[in-house]
Design an enzyme around this catalytic site. Structure first.
Site, PDB file in Angstrom:
ATOM      1  N   TYR A   1      -1.656  -7.995 -10.977  1.00 52.18           N
ATOM      2  CA  TYR A   1      -0.656  -7.950  -9.908  1.00 52.18           C
ATOM      3  C   TYR A   1       0.612  -8.709 -10.296  1.00 52.18           C
ATOM      4  O   TYR A   1       1.700  -8.159 -10.336  1.00 52.18           O
ATOM      5  CB  TYR A   1      -1.221  -8.589  -8.630  1.00 52.18           C
ATOM      6  CG  TYR A   1      -2.298  -7.763  -7.961  1.00 52.18           C
ATOM      7  CD1 TYR A   1      -3.616  -7.810  -8.405  1.00 52.18           C
ATOM      8  CD2 TYR A   1      -2.007  -6.926  -6.896  1.00 52.18           C
ATOM      9  CE1 TYR A   1      -4.611  -7.062  -7.791  1.00 52.18           C
ATOM     10  CE2 TYR A   1      -3.000  -6.169  -6.274  1.00 52.18           C
ATOM     11  CZ  TYR A   1      -4.296  -6.255  -6.730  1.00 52.18           C
ATOM     12  OH  TYR A   1      -5.267  -5.505  -6.132  1.00 52.18           O
TER      13      TYR A   1
ATOM     14  N   GLU B   1       0.841  -1.212   0.000  1.00 50.88           N
ATOM     15  CA  GLU B   1       0.000   0.000   0.000  1.00 50.88           C
ATOM     16  C   GLU B   1       0.869   1.252   0.000  1.00 50.88           C
ATOM     17  O   GLU B   1       0.543   2.249  -0.647  1.00 50.88           O
ATOM     18  CB  GLU B   1      -0.969   0.000   1.193  1.00 50.88           C
ATOM     19  CG  GLU B   1      -1.885  -1.226   1.291  1.00 50.88           C
ATOM     20  CD  GLU B   1      -2.568  -1.625  -0.006  1.00 50.88           C
ATOM     21  OE1 GLU B   1      -2.803  -0.752  -0.862  1.00 50.88           O
ATOM     22  OE2 GLU B   1      -2.843  -2.834  -0.179  1.00 50.88           O
TER      23      GLU B   1
HETATM   24  N1  BES Z   1      -5.900  -1.029  -4.547  1.00 52.59           N
HETATM   25  C1  BES Z   1      -5.899  -2.374  -4.131  1.00 52.59           C
HETATM   26  C2  BES Z   1      -7.252  -2.855  -3.683  1.00 52.59           C
HETATM   27  C3  BES Z   1      -8.339  -2.738  -4.733  1.00 52.59           C
HETATM   28  C4  BES Z   1      -8.101  -3.078  -6.049  1.00 52.59           C
HETATM   29  C5  BES Z   1      -9.593  -2.291  -4.385  1.00 52.59           C
HETATM   30  C6  BES Z   1      -9.110  -2.946  -7.000  1.00 52.59           C
HETATM   31  C7  BES Z   1     -10.598  -2.175  -5.330  1.00 52.59           C
HETATM   32  C8  BES Z   1     -10.348  -2.495  -6.649  1.00 52.59           C
HETATM   33  C9  BES Z   1      -4.892  -2.617  -3.016  1.00 52.59           C
HETATM   34  O1  BES Z   1      -3.708  -1.918  -3.177  1.00 52.59           O
HETATM   35  C10 BES Z   1      -4.485  -4.061  -3.079  1.00 52.59           C
HETATM   36  O2  BES Z   1      -3.928  -4.438  -4.063  1.00 52.59           O
HETATM   37  N2  BES Z   1      -4.764  -4.815  -2.039  1.00 52.59           N
HETATM   38  C11 BES Z   1      -4.363  -6.195  -1.949  1.00 52.59           C
HETATM   39  C12 BES Z   1      -3.078  -6.247  -1.191  1.00 52.59           C
HETATM   40  C13 BES Z   1      -2.093  -7.231  -1.609  1.00 52.59           C
HETATM   41  C14 BES Z   1      -1.853  -7.428  -3.048  1.00 52.59           C
HETATM   42  C15 BES Z   1      -0.793  -7.048  -0.854  1.00 52.59           C
HETATM   43  C16 BES Z   1      -5.449  -6.943  -1.223  1.00 52.59           C
HETATM   44  O3  BES Z   1      -6.404  -6.296  -0.773  1.00 52.59           O
HETATM   45  O4  BES Z   1      -5.376  -8.144  -1.083  1.00 52.59           O
HETATM   46 ZN    ZN Z   2      -2.528  -2.739  -4.765  1.00 52.20          ZN
END
Ligand code: BES
Ligand code: ZN
Length: 616
Positions: free
Chosen positions: A397, A308
């Site tokens: 990702y 984050e």
């Molecule tokens: N920005 C994302 C969460 C998100 C993505 C919310 C798309 C809504 C739509 C956040 O940075 C994220 O990637 N969170 C991951 C964390 C992980 C990859 C370390 C999660 O929530 O699992």
């Molecule tokens: Zn993210």
């Protein structure tokens, strides 16, 4: 003379590039927003709001300052808002609401002219506003006070703010928010560290953000600092645990800065939310929202905070222009996250993370391919007529991560770091499309390093399904040892505690994810004795174990299975377990029964996924 001509050509090229970019950021068509920012565009928000827990609504007034108006209509995205009044510079225009689209909501059309300055909208949110989750005191850690948090990404901001809900439209904001006096309000902005006596809070955000980063949380928060510029907010009973878990926060920020340049947002704080938060973390500027499921008690899950934090550059500074370019946010962030973890804890550590990413990616590609969704394994997504949430998979990702890592490995880390530093600097507070990124990195590598990046490189990673054959393969020594232990367990039914006592979350995850198929009841019992999985409080380990427990009908885990599904709202954990349950008729019945109990604890983002998955 040749030099002069060279400089002249460079100037033309730079100028052309500049023009292109400006044009580009205006012309990008975002299929997930009704707003037409090329015509009329907002630039600053003054938000006055009252948070009402009784009615589960926010009563608000949004004053939008107009940057330019080349057309005759300001179009704002809305979803479920009750619009009471609209004013343009004090006068009431005849505004209209368009037809309702189930995903996009409704366009709010407001007539303006070239001289219009401020558009005021007075409105109330719906009690079922999709971005908002209202929790009763019972659903919090301390069970004393209610709790509210927002989740605006990807296109849910419009359910609590009429806005140009497209990542290409940035705005600064100020806000005055009134909440019950026992509670504190926090936003993605300058934040209080103490409760006010009146429940009134003032916020300022002077760095421009896109709407998906507009955030608010209200609850019984306490604050403790980690460093001058960072700290933790949580409910009182959670605060000390969280401060201990995130002790390295300042080191992470300093490490990130040493990699890719100064932190642009002044403070970096973390807010720990209740377990119903549907994500692991959300990179709301200045204030990351985090799930409590990373409080493992051994600091083993803090890479999520690195992730984050990394978004403070990739995503929040350089922002994906549309949700089809989501990999530009997440792929860069996973890359950056792993670099932060490598910097703080060494290569062995970050290679474990990379190996887990690789395994997840392989599984996702297989799953998408087998379910007829192979197109979604391309980095550049086609989300026309779809919910942008469909694009939130491991592809953005982890395929994104391995693409960047392959450039790093092929042409050298030093060069890639120089590139990234300049990328974040040059493109700060701008948007990027996949199509613009390709010539950008190409020109950069060509002019700076005399390296030509081929069409093939971009084609195979961005516009082709699956994974290129030359995808980098992480080498984790630690995991090789786990593989050995796993093999010897298969023949001896033993796992020497001398080996496993050194294991942290990552080794156990690798172990659980690599168990062979067809485990017997006896083997499950023995595994549980050795790893104490069913009693684990580590959500990552528990989730991996519960999937196995469902698969092999391991009944001693059923009580825990139910309480985990009812009490945790993080979609990443819920999905694999519900999916495994759905594979048998009996499992499906259990899943539906549990879901009925659990559903009131989930955020819209989660119910939206599981309503479809678990429909009767
Ligand atoms: N920005 C994302 C969460 C998100 C993505 C919310 C798309 C809504 C739509 C956040 O940075 C994220 O990637 N969170 C991951 C964390 C992980 C990859 C370390 C999660 O929530 O699992
Ligand atoms: Zn993210």
């Amino acid at each position: 003379m040749r030099k002069l001509i060279g400089i002249f050509c460079l100037l033309i090229a730079l100028f052309g590039c500049q023009l292109n970019q400006e044009k580009m950021s205006e012309l990008v068509n975002d299929v997930h927003s009704f707003s037409k920012p090329a015509q009329v565009r907002v630039t600053h928000l003054n938000w006055q709001a009252k948070v009402d827990f009784k009615t589960k609504t926010i009563q608000a007034q949004a004053d939008w300052q107009i940057l330019y108006s080349k057309g005759d209509t300001l179009i704002l995205d809305t979803k479920g808002l009750n619009i009471k009044e609209v004013k343009v510079d004090g006068k009431q225009p005849a505004f209209t609401l368009g037809n309702e689209d189930p995903i996009l909501g409704q366009a709010l059309h407001i007539p303006v002219n070239a001289d219009s300055k401020i558009v005021r909208i007075i409105y109330t949110t719906s009690p079922t506003a999709e971005a908002l989750q209202w929790l009763s005191a019972q659903q919090t850690a301390d069970k004393q006070q209610p709790f509210l948090f927002t989740q605006s990404q990807a296109i849910l901001a419009r359910s609590w703010l009429p806005c140009q809900d497209s990542p290409g439209v940035r705005f600064t904001y100020e806000a005055d928010v009134k909440v019950p006096a026992a509670l504190m309000a926090l936003m993605s902005a300058s934040n209080p560290q103490q409760k006010s006596e009146t429940g009134e809070y003032h916020f300022e955000m002077k760095q421009a953000i896109p709407s998906y980063l507009f955030a608010l949380s209200v609850g019984d928060f306490a604050f403790k600092p980690i460093s001058e510029r960072s700290g933790i907010y949580a409910e009182p009973s959670v605060l000390d645990t969280a401060v201990w878990e995130f002790a390295d926060l300042e080191k992470m920020i300093a490490g990130a800065e040493s990699l890719y340049g100064a932190y642009a947002w002044e403070r970096y704080d973390v807010l720990v939310l209740p377990p119903s938060f549907p994500f692991g973390g959300m990179e709301n500027p200045r204030l990351t929202f985090a799930t409590p499921t990373i409080l493992a008690g051994d600091r083993s899950l803090t890479s999520l905070i690195a992730h984050e934090l990394a978004h403070s550059w990739s995503g929040n500074l350089v922002t994906n222009a549309t949700w089809s370019d989501f990999w530009l946010n997440e792929g860069f962030t996973v890359y950056f996250e792993h670099r932060i973890m490598e910097k703080l804890y060494g290569k062995d550590y970050s290679e474990m993370l990379a190996a887990l990413s690789y395994a997840d990616l392989q599984a996702t590609i297989t799953e998408l391919t087998n379910s007829g969704m192979a197109e979604d394994t391309k980095l550049k997504l086609n989300l026309v007529n779809r919910n942008p949430d469909d694009g939130v998979t491991d592809i953005a990702y982890n395929k994104g991560y391995f693409f960047l890592r392959s450039i790093e490995e092929q042409f050298g880390r030093e060069k890639f770091d120089v590139f990234l530093n300049d990328y974040f600097k040059d493109q700060a507070f701008k948007v990027m499309t996949t199509e613009a990124f390709i010539p950008y990195i190409r020109n950069y590598y060509q002019s700076k390093f005399k390296i030509s990046l081929t069409d093939e490189l971009f084609d195979k990673w961005i516009f082709t399904v699956g994974l290129p054959e030359d995808c980098p393969k992480p080498q984790s020594l630690a995991f090789e040892k786990v593989d050995q232990a796993l093999n010897s367990w298969l023949t001896t039914n033993e796992l020497p505690s001398k080996t496993t006592q050194e294991w942290t979350t990552h080794e156990w995850l690798h172990f659980l994810n690599n168990l062979p198929a067809g485990l017997s009841e006896e083997q499950m019992v023995r595994l549980d004795q050795l790893g104490k999985f069913t009693e684990s409080d580590n959500a990552e380990i528990l989730c991996a174990w519960l999937v196995q427990a469902v698969r092999y009908n391991y009944k001693p885990a059923y009580v825990k299975l139910e309480s985990f599904l009812v009490n945790t709202g993080r979609r990443k954990f819920l999905s694999p377990i519900y999916q495994e349950l759905l594979k048998t008729a009996d499992g499906k019945q259990r899943a539906q029964a549990i879901y009925e109990k659990a559903r009131p604890n989930y955020h819209f983002v989660a119910t939206n996924t599981f309503d479809a998955m678990l429909k009767k």
